[in-house]
Design a protein around this motif. Structure first.
Motif, PDB file in Angstrom:
ATOM      1  N   VAL A   1       3.922  -2.488  -3.776  1.00 27.78           N
ATOM      2  CA  VAL A   1       3.522  -3.240  -2.695  1.00 27.78           C
ATOM      3  C   VAL A   1       3.982  -4.659  -3.051  1.00 27.78           C
ATOM      4  O   VAL A   1       3.757  -5.274  -3.717  1.00 27.78           O
ATOM      5  N   GLY A   2       4.984  -5.058  -2.058  1.00 29.80           N
ATOM      6  CA  GLY A   2       5.385  -6.597  -1.989  1.00 29.80           C
ATOM      7  C   GLY A   2       4.798  -7.503  -0.929  1.00 29.80           C
ATOM      8  O   GLY A   2       4.947  -7.283  -0.105  1.00 29.80           O
ATOM      9  N   LEU A   3       3.914  -8.360  -1.212  1.00 28.90           N
ATOM     10  CA  LEU A   3       3.284  -9.327  -0.441  1.00 28.90           C
ATOM     11  C   LEU A   3       3.894 -10.697  -0.465  1.00 28.90           C
ATOM     12  O   LEU A   3       4.080 -11.374  -1.510  1.00 28.90           O
ATOM     13  N   TRP A   4       4.560 -10.904   0.525  1.00 22.59           N
ATOM     14  CA  TRP A   4       5.487 -12.298   0.720  1.00 22.59           C
ATOM     15  C   TRP A   4       4.366 -13.286   1.569  1.00 22.59           C
ATOM     16  O   TRP A   4       3.857 -12.992   2.623  1.00 22.59           O
ATOM     17  N   LEU A   5       3.646 -14.182   0.971  1.00 24.72           N
ATOM     18  CA  LEU A   5       3.041 -15.210   1.793  1.00 24.72           C
ATOM     19  C   LEU A   5       3.832 -16.264   2.258  1.00 24.72           C
ATOM     20  O   LEU A   5       4.493 -17.116   1.607  1.00 24.72           O
ATOM     21  N   ALA A   6       3.846 -16.234   3.454  1.00 25.65           N
ATOM     22  CA  ALA A   6       4.855 -17.368   4.295  1.00 25.65           C
ATOM     23  C   ALA A   6       3.750 -18.175   5.020  1.00 25.65           C
ATOM     24  O   ALA A   6       2.726 -18.038   5.220  1.00 25.65           O
TER      25      ALA A   6
ATOM     26  N   GLY B   1      12.844  -4.821   7.596  1.00 24.47           N
ATOM     27  CA  GLY B   1      12.012  -3.764   7.708  1.00 24.47           C
ATOM     28  C   GLY B   1      10.594  -4.075   7.292  1.00 24.47           C
ATOM     29  O   GLY B   1       9.927  -2.913   7.194  1.00 24.47           O
ATOM     30  N   ALA B   2      10.422  -5.232   7.200  1.00 20.78           N
ATOM     31  CA  ALA B   2       8.980  -5.539   6.395  1.00 20.78           C
ATOM     32  C   ALA B   2       7.926  -5.414   7.604  1.00 20.78           C
ATOM     33  O   ALA B   2       8.320  -5.794   8.696  1.00 20.78           O
ATOM     34  N   ILE B   3       6.681  -5.069   7.214  1.00 17.08           N
ATOM     35  CA  ILE B   3       5.582  -5.196   7.998  1.00 17.08           C
ATOM     36  C   ILE B   3       5.246  -6.714   8.017  1.00 17.08           C
ATOM     37  O   ILE B   3       5.276  -7.283   7.117  1.00 17.08           O
ATOM     38  N   ARG B   4       4.935  -7.186   9.152  1.00 13.69           N
ATOM     39  CA  ARG B   4       4.612  -8.520   9.379  1.00 13.69           C
ATOM     40  C   ARG B   4       3.274  -8.808  10.197  1.00 13.69           C
ATOM     41  O   ARG B   4       2.917  -8.121  11.237  1.00 13.69           O
ATOM     42  N   LEU B   5       2.387  -9.305   9.349  1.00 11.92           N
ATOM     43  CA  LEU B   5       0.932  -9.617   9.930  1.00 11.92           C
ATOM     44  C   LEU B   5       0.893 -11.391  10.139  1.00 11.92           C
ATOM     45  O   LEU B   5       1.295 -12.199   9.030  1.00 11.92           O
ATOM     46  N   GLU B   6       0.421 -11.704  11.275  1.00  9.65           N
ATOM     47  CA  GLU B   6       0.138 -13.152  11.481  1.00  9.65           C
ATOM     48  C   GLU B   6      -1.511 -13.221  11.394  1.00  9.65           C
ATOM     49  O   GLU B   6      -2.400 -12.422  11.644  1.00  9.65           O
ATOM     50  N   LEU B   7      -2.053 -14.045  10.230  1.00  8.03           N
ATOM     51  CA  LEU B   7      -3.579 -14.211   9.965  1.00  8.03           C
ATOM     52  C   LEU B   7      -3.906 -15.658  10.632  1.00  8.03           C
ATOM     53  O   LEU B   7      -3.104 -16.767  10.461  1.00  8.03           O
ATOM     54  N   SER B   8      -5.063 -15.533  10.898  1.00 11.43           N
ATOM     55  CA  SER B   8      -5.883 -16.931  11.255  1.00 11.43           C
ATOM     56  C   SER B   8      -7.183 -16.712  11.008  1.00 11.43           C
ATOM     57  O   SER B   8      -7.648 -15.612  10.564  1.00 11.43           O
TER      58      SER B   8
ATOM     59  N   ARG C   1       6.628   5.101  -6.968  1.00 13.24           N
ATOM     60  CA  ARG C   1       5.192   5.293  -6.328  1.00 13.24           C
ATOM     61  C   ARG C   1       5.500   5.534  -4.824  1.00 13.24           C
ATOM     62  O   ARG C   1       6.215   4.903  -4.272  1.00 13.24           O
ATOM     63  N   ASP C   2       4.341   6.160  -4.245  1.00 13.01           N
ATOM     64  CA  ASP C   2       4.379   6.490  -3.015  1.00 13.01           C
ATOM     65  C   ASP C   2       2.882   6.424  -2.345  1.00 13.01           C
ATOM     66  O   ASP C   2       2.157   6.395  -2.866  1.00 13.01           O
ATOM     67  N   GLY C   3       2.856   6.325  -0.954  1.00 16.77           N
ATOM     68  CA  GLY C   3       1.692   6.081  -0.476  1.00 16.77           C
ATOM     69  C   GLY C   3       1.164   4.622   0.045  1.00 16.77           C
ATOM     70  O   GLY C   3       2.302   3.955   0.139  1.00 16.77           O
ATOM     71  N   LEU C   4      -0.175   4.414   0.309  1.00 15.34           N
ATOM     72  CA  LEU C   4      -0.628   3.287   0.997  1.00 15.34           C
ATOM     73  C   LEU C   4      -1.694   2.685  -0.006  1.00 15.34           C
ATOM     74  O   LEU C   4      -2.489   3.492  -0.608  1.00 15.34           O
TER      75      LEU C   4
ATOM     76  N   GLY D   1      -3.251   2.505   7.790  1.00 14.84           N
ATOM     77  CA  GLY D   1      -4.512   2.015   7.227  1.00 14.84           C
ATOM     78  C   GLY D   1      -4.310   1.203   5.960  1.00 14.84           C
ATOM     79  O   GLY D   1      -5.155   1.031   5.152  1.00 14.84           O
ATOM     80  N   GLY D   2      -3.053   0.951   5.622  1.00 19.58           N
ATOM     81  CA  GLY D   2      -2.815   0.340   4.098  1.00 19.58           C
ATOM     82  C   GLY D   2      -1.292  -0.111   4.306  1.00 19.58           C
ATOM     83  O   GLY D   2      -0.486  -0.059   4.972  1.00 19.58           O
ATOM     84  N   PHE D   3      -1.252  -1.130   3.055  1.00 16.34           N
ATOM     85  CA  PHE D   3       0.297  -1.503   2.854  1.00 16.34           C
ATOM     86  C   PHE D   3       0.917  -0.520   2.191  1.00 16.34           C
ATOM     87  O   PHE D   3       0.533   0.143   0.938  1.00 16.34           O
ATOM     88  N   PRO D   4       2.315  -0.221   2.602  1.00 17.19           N
ATOM     89  CA  PRO D   4       3.048   0.729   1.913  1.00 17.19           C
ATOM     90  C   PRO D   4       3.500   0.359   0.481  1.00 17.19           C
ATOM     91  O   PRO D   4       3.990  -0.626   0.242  1.00 17.19           O
ATOM     92  N   ARG D   5       3.717   1.341  -0.377  1.00 15.74           N
ATOM     93  CA  ARG D   5       4.251   1.157  -1.758  1.00 15.74           C
ATOM     94  C   ARG D   5       5.934   1.262  -1.730  1.00 15.74           C
ATOM     95  O   ARG D   5       6.474   1.897  -0.630  1.00 15.74           O
ATOM     96  N   GLY D   6       6.411   0.418  -2.333  1.00 16.55           N
ATOM     97  CA  GLY D   6       8.006   0.534  -2.128  1.00 16.55           C
ATOM     98  C   GLY D   6       8.435  -0.119  -0.977  1.00 16.55           C
ATOM     99  O   GLY D   6       9.465  -0.026  -0.516  1.00 16.55           O
TER     100      GLY D   6
END
Length: 227
Positions: free
Chosen positions: A178-183, A193-200, A31-34, A49-54
């Motif tokens: 799309v793999g989302l790791w909840l840390a 190589g992962a995108i990292r977002l800090e949420l609050s 799969r490709d895309g966002l 504007g999105g989370f990458p597949r793969g």
């Protein structure tokens, strides 16, 4: 009082998971895309504007920071023929609440490692996080799921952490999910190589900030309802 899971029961759970994956598994090309989650404050700080597949993305933050809300929003927006999995190492996912946010439960596989009644690993048994990491790698690599959410509590010191992180990344690339790791706020597993977002949460809204490995936070976002 419920019985404490024994090693034979844990092996049975893993065997059942393997069988479920075999039934669902399909290898119809990478799969490709966002995939956008639909929360402007989050999508706005993501490349494209999105989370990458793969690939993997790490969502970090404390309690009520919006991590679960972002993950549920993303899986709710997947195409109607796409399946998704949730590795619920904490045992906290509440399916009716997920359905209320638009998640199709018929397309959701929830994987929960066996826990003792206290919520901890059984005395003398294998830590639940080991089974959760194995399950995460298996469902990511299977190719059966468009998205895999991983909520796995880890010990302060994790033997082989770098190797585990590399295996998860390779599994996501192989399966195209799309793999989302909840840390947690500190994040104990550094995903290469992962995108990292800090949420609050601020005023009942999700604030997303892009972070980079070995760098400070960058690019804060605004709006989006917090969980």
């Amino acid at each position: 009082m419920p019985a404490t899971p024994d090693p034979a029961e844990r092996r049975l759970v893993l065997a059942q998971l393997r069988e479920q994956i075999r039934r669902l598994e399909r290898r119809d090309g990478r799969r490709d895309g966002l995939v956008a989650c639909g929360i402007d404050s989050v999508d706005g700080v993501l490349p494209g504007g999105g989370f990458p597949r793969g690939a993997l993305a790490e969502l970090s933050g404390g309690p009520a920071s919006g991590k679960t809300a972002v993950a549920l929003a993303l899986v709710a927006r997947l195409h109607e023929e796409e399946l998704f999995a949730w590795v619920d190492g904490r045992g906290e996912l509440y399916p009716p609440a997920a359905a209320a946010r638009g998640v199709d439960l018929d397309r959701l596989l929830v994987v929960r490692p066996p826990l003792a009644p206290s919520g901890e690993a059984p005395p003398g048994g294998e830590p639940s996080w080991r089974g959760a990491l194995w399950a995460s790698e298996a469902v990511l690599a299977s190719g059966a799921f468009a998205a895999v959410v991983m909520d796995v509590p880890l010990p302060p010191s994790l033997p082989g952490a770098d190797a585990a992180a590399r295996r998860l990344q390779a599994a996501a690339e192989r399966g195209g999910a799309v793999g989302l790791w909840l840390a947690g706020a500190g994040g104990r597993l550094r995903l290469p190589g992962a995108i990292r977002l800090e949420l609050s949460a601020s005023g009942g809204r999700i604030v997303a900030r892009r972070a980079h490995a070995a760098q400070g936070p960058a690019a804060a976002g605004g709006g989006g309802r917090a969980a």
